[in-house]
Write an enzyme that holds these catalytic residues in place. Structure first.
Site, PDB file in Angstrom:
ATOM      1  CB  THR A  56      -5.628  -4.155   2.103  1.00 33.90           C
ATOM      2  OG1 THR A  56      -5.133  -2.667   1.754  1.00 33.90           O
ATOM      3  CG2 THR A  56      -4.267  -4.576   3.096  1.00 33.90           C
ATOM      4  CD  GLU A  97      -7.325   2.872   2.087  1.00 35.49           C
ATOM      5  OE1 GLU A  97      -7.919   2.384   3.151  1.00 35.49           O
ATOM      6  OE2 GLU A  97      -7.206   2.442   1.051  1.00 35.49           O
ATOM      7  CG  ASP A 113      -1.837  -1.099   1.199  1.00 34.23           C
ATOM      8  OD1 ASP A 113      -2.935  -0.858   0.998  1.00 34.23           O
ATOM      9  OD2 ASP A 113      -1.553  -2.153   1.518  1.00 34.23           O
ATOM     10  CB  ILE A 168      -3.448  -2.231  -2.228  1.00 32.91           C
ATOM     11  CG1 ILE A 168      -2.074  -2.261  -2.725  1.00 32.91           C
ATOM     12  CG2 ILE A 168      -4.000  -3.769  -2.065  1.00 32.91           C
ATOM     13  CD1 ILE A 168      -1.152  -3.366  -2.088  1.00 32.91           C
ATOM     14  CG  ASP A 169     -10.506  -1.072  -3.340  1.00 33.32           C
ATOM     15  OD1 ASP A 169     -10.806  -1.079  -2.183  1.00 33.32           O
ATOM     16  OD2 ASP A 169     -11.236  -1.066  -4.165  1.00 33.32           O
ATOM     17  CG  ASP A 202      -7.837   2.082  -1.970  1.00 37.37           C
ATOM     18  OD1 ASP A 202      -6.849   1.635  -1.582  1.00 37.37           O
ATOM     19  OD2 ASP A 202      -8.870   1.608  -1.614  1.00 37.37           O
ATOM     20  CG  ASP A 245     -13.018   2.345  -0.651  1.00 36.83           C
ATOM     21  OD1 ASP A 245     -11.830   1.932  -1.032  1.00 36.83           O
ATOM     22  OD2 ASP A 245     -13.133   2.291   0.658  1.00 36.83           O
TER      23      ASP A 245
END
Length: 354
Positions: free
Chosen positions: A138, A68, A45, A135-136, A133, A294
């Protein structure tokens, strides 16, 4: 505006970040921390956010970014910081011209930390703001399921460019989702797709590669003539979306297939290309509000592919209210021709709960 440069930079930045996330995906130890809201964050991330924001700031220095993550924990934990720096400085696109477009490698560890922290925009209704984001999904990333690298440009509150990098989805747009599409996934040969859209210009998919850019193909949502055969997508995490409400809605719609539960905006990309049909994300509490990162990219990609995206009350998602969708409750995404019918059933089920 054509937003050609913005789309090119966004696609290349997401592609480069996905190379980094794929490295971490294959590691058993992913450098996981817990944030204040108990959600996990990994070295992937942080690294992906650094790479993407550095590319944005190199090309559009006055643009803001709603990201994020933030780097305060890394400034205290030197071991974790060093792990991320090794990842970041070792990640590049094989195409030198593409690297030049992105602004080349990040100059130093401290520049990396500053890039991460540059995702601190409050968002809003004025100016050029990117929603990121890194890593959407996670939890999906950690468990070996679906995840996405997500980036969208908003101009005066409206999404103009959206890009999703989904390393574990099939390249082939014709491969339908199945009940197990959200679990036990890999990024092996034939996997990895980059979805992209520009407002008013349609949506596309192309292979997510580490060398060059694959062939771009237009995508469209599938026409649904028989709802009993529709593929229904929802979040894997029950804490993110009400499975019971969504089950009742699917039943009233006559959907007979088991729902496809998967993490991340990979659901938006999947229904946009016709691998699935309907995506519902209904709130689990009256006070819960979605984060803009998101949904921004996926919202545009679905709408440009011939779909409609609203909240559970039929309102368009409003990305102009800051870092959250403050004026929206839940998400209902479906082909335009059946969206109003799906929404009416959503309202019926939600009203019955009062």
């Amino acid at each position: 505006m054509s937003y050609q440069k913005e789309q090119e930079v966004a696609e290349l930045a997401v592609q480069r970040a996905a190379i980094l996330t794929k490295k971490v995906f294959h590691e058993k130890a992913k450098g996981t921390l817990s944030k204040n809201d108990s959600s996990p964050v990994t070295i992937g991330d942080f690294g992906a956010q650094a790479l993407i924001i550095a590319a944005i700031k190199s090309n559009f220095p006055n643009d803001e970014v709603v990201g994020e993550e933030e780097a305060s924990s890394l400034r205290e934990d030197t071991n974790l910081r060093d792990q991320i720096w090794e990842l970041v400085k070792g990640t590049s696109l094989s195409d030198s011209k593409a690297e030049d477009i992105l602004g080349g490698p990040i100059a130093s560890m401290y520049a990396m930390l500053d890039a991460i922290d540059a995702g601190n925009s409050a968002g809003g209704a004025k100016g050029r703001i990117w929603a990121l984001d890194p890593i959407d999904g996670t939890k999906g990333f950690l468990r070996g399921g679906q995840y996405a690298v997500c980036l969208a440009l908003m101009v005066d509150g409206d999404v103009k460019v959206g890009v999703l990098g989904c390393p574990n989805l099939p390249v082939d747009d014709s491969v339908a989702l199945t009940a197990d599409s959200g679990v036990d996934q890999t990024d092996e040969e034939g996997k990895g797709v980059l979805f992209s859209a520009v407002f008013g210009q349609g949506a596309t998919s192309r292979p997510l590669t580490s060398v060059g850019m694959g062939e771009r193909k237009a995508i469209q949502m599938k026409s649904v003539s028989d709802l009993s055969q529709a593929t229904f997508c929802e979040s894997l995490e029950a804490g993110h979306s009400s499975h019971s409400d969504q089950s009742a809605i699917a039943s009233k719609l006559g959907v007979t297939k088991p729902s496809v539960r998967m993490d991340s905006q990979a659901k938006y990309g999947s229904i946009a290309r016709g691998a699935g049909d309907i995506y519902l994300r209904l709130p689990t509490s009256a006070t819960y509000r979605e984060k803009i990162w998101d949904h921004a990219a996926g919202d545009l990609i679905v709408r440009e592919a011939g779909g409609e995206v609203t909240d559970s009350l039929g309102r368009r998602l409003d990305f102009s209210k800051g870092r959250i969708l403050a004026e929206n409750k839940g998400v209902v995404a479906a082909p335009a021709a059946i969206h109003s019918h799906v929404l009416s059933v959503v309202k019926e089920v939600m009203e019955a709960k009062k």
